[in-house]
Every structure is written in C-alpha cells, then in structure tokens.
Design a protein around this motif. Structure first.
Motif, short mmCIF file in Angstrom:
data_model
loop_
_atom_site.label_atom_id
_atom_site.label_comp_id
_atom_site.label_asym_id
_atom_site.label_seq_id
_atom_site.Cartn_x
_atom_site.Cartn_y
_atom_site.Cartn_z
N PRO A 183 -10.39 11.35 -18.17
CA PRO A 183 -10.70 11.56 -16.75
C PRO A 183 -10.20 10.39 -15.92
O PRO A 183 -10.10 9.27 -16.42
N PRO A 184 -9.86 10.62 -14.66
CA PRO A 184 -9.38 9.52 -13.83
C PRO A 184 -10.53 8.58 -13.45
O PRO A 184 -11.68 9.00 -13.36
N GLU A 185 -10.18 7.33 -13.23
CA GLU A 185 -11.21 6.37 -12.83
C GLU A 185 -11.45 6.49 -11.34
O GLU A 185 -10.52 6.58 -10.55
N GLY A 186 -12.70 6.51 -10.94
CA GLY A 186 -13.06 6.51 -9.54
C GLY A 186 -12.82 7.82 -8.82
O GLY A 186 -12.79 7.85 -7.59
N GLN A 187 -12.62 8.90 -9.56
CA GLN A 187 -12.39 10.19 -8.93
C GLN A 187 -13.09 11.27 -9.75
O GLN A 187 -13.12 11.22 -10.98
#
Length: 148
Positions: free
Chosen positions: A38-42
């Motif tokens: 998963p993307p960081e911060g999103q």
C-alpha cells in the motif's frame, strides 16, 4: 539436496496457496495504481486476485463468439430493409465490406487482421483463413440474394 526438495514441495503446494493481495489507489492526477504494497500516507483499497478464471468466463466467451459470428454475416436478423423492401444503406455498406474482404482473402497470399483479444496485427494461418473465407462467401451469397 535439501534445498531442491524444499523447492519441489513449494512448487507442488503453490496451487493451494491463497490468492495474492494487491492494493489499488488513485493519485492526485486521477491515475489508478496497483501494487503489492500500500502507498504511504494515502488511502488504498485491498484487491484480491484469483488463481483461476471466473466461473462464467467460458459462457461469456461463447456469447462473444456467437455475437461476432452474428455480426459477421448480414442475415435476416441483421439485415434492415425499409417499408418498401429496399435494402438499407447500412446493410449495403456491410455487403460492400464483405465483398472487399472476399477479394482480399482470395487474391492476397498473406492476409493480416487485428487480433480481437490482443489488438495486435497477425497473419491468418491457413485454417483460420479457410474458416473466415467460408463465412465471407456465405455473407456475400446472402447479400447477392437480397440485391444488396
């Protein structure tokens, strides 16, 4: 020898492993991304994959082939005529295309077409060419019988 046995056991067990989990998210530009992490911060949505085709895939492919075959020939189901029995411009155009296709199939030594599954151009093999030639001759014969 031991690593070889472990590798063989993993290969044998791989069909029984659960499906992989991927993550889907849309960036600020509206582009959709998929990744194993998963993307960081999103915020991302979890997406599971399947190892086999969906259960209705065979039916969907059969319906697609039937629809393609139906559209490939102007028969009573497809041919539109006016109230006075005149052949429509759409049917006339389809018949003209069938005649051009027949000329190409009979006159050219190699015939290329767009693969409907991949979108790439491919050269027809003799078996597929003969199948399409038979369908095209039947379509032209029908057009001739309708005066289109």
């Amino acid at each position: 020898m031991k690593p070889l046995l472990i590798a063989a056991a993993l290969l044998i067990a791989s069909p029984y492993l659960p499906a992989a989990t991927y993550y889907k998210w849309v960036d600020d530009q509206g582009v959709t991304h998929y990744d194993a992490q998963p993307p960081e911060g999103q915020e991302a949505q979890s997406v599971r994959t399947r190892r086999s085709a969906s259960s209705d895939q065979a039916d969907a492919l059969e319906r697609l082939e039937q629809d393609r075959a139906r559209r490939a020939r102007p028969d009573e189901e497809n041919a539109s005529t006016g109230a006075d029995g005149a052949v429509s411009e759409e049917t006339r155009a389809a018949c003209d295309q069938h005649r051009r296709n027949l000329a190409a199939l009979t006159e050219k030594p190699l015939v290329r077409r767009e693969n409907p599954e991949t979108g790439e151009m491919e050269v027809l093999d003799q078996e597929k060419r003969a199948e399409i030639l038979e369908q095209t001759r039947a379509a032209v014969s029908f057009c001739d019988s309708r005066g289109a």
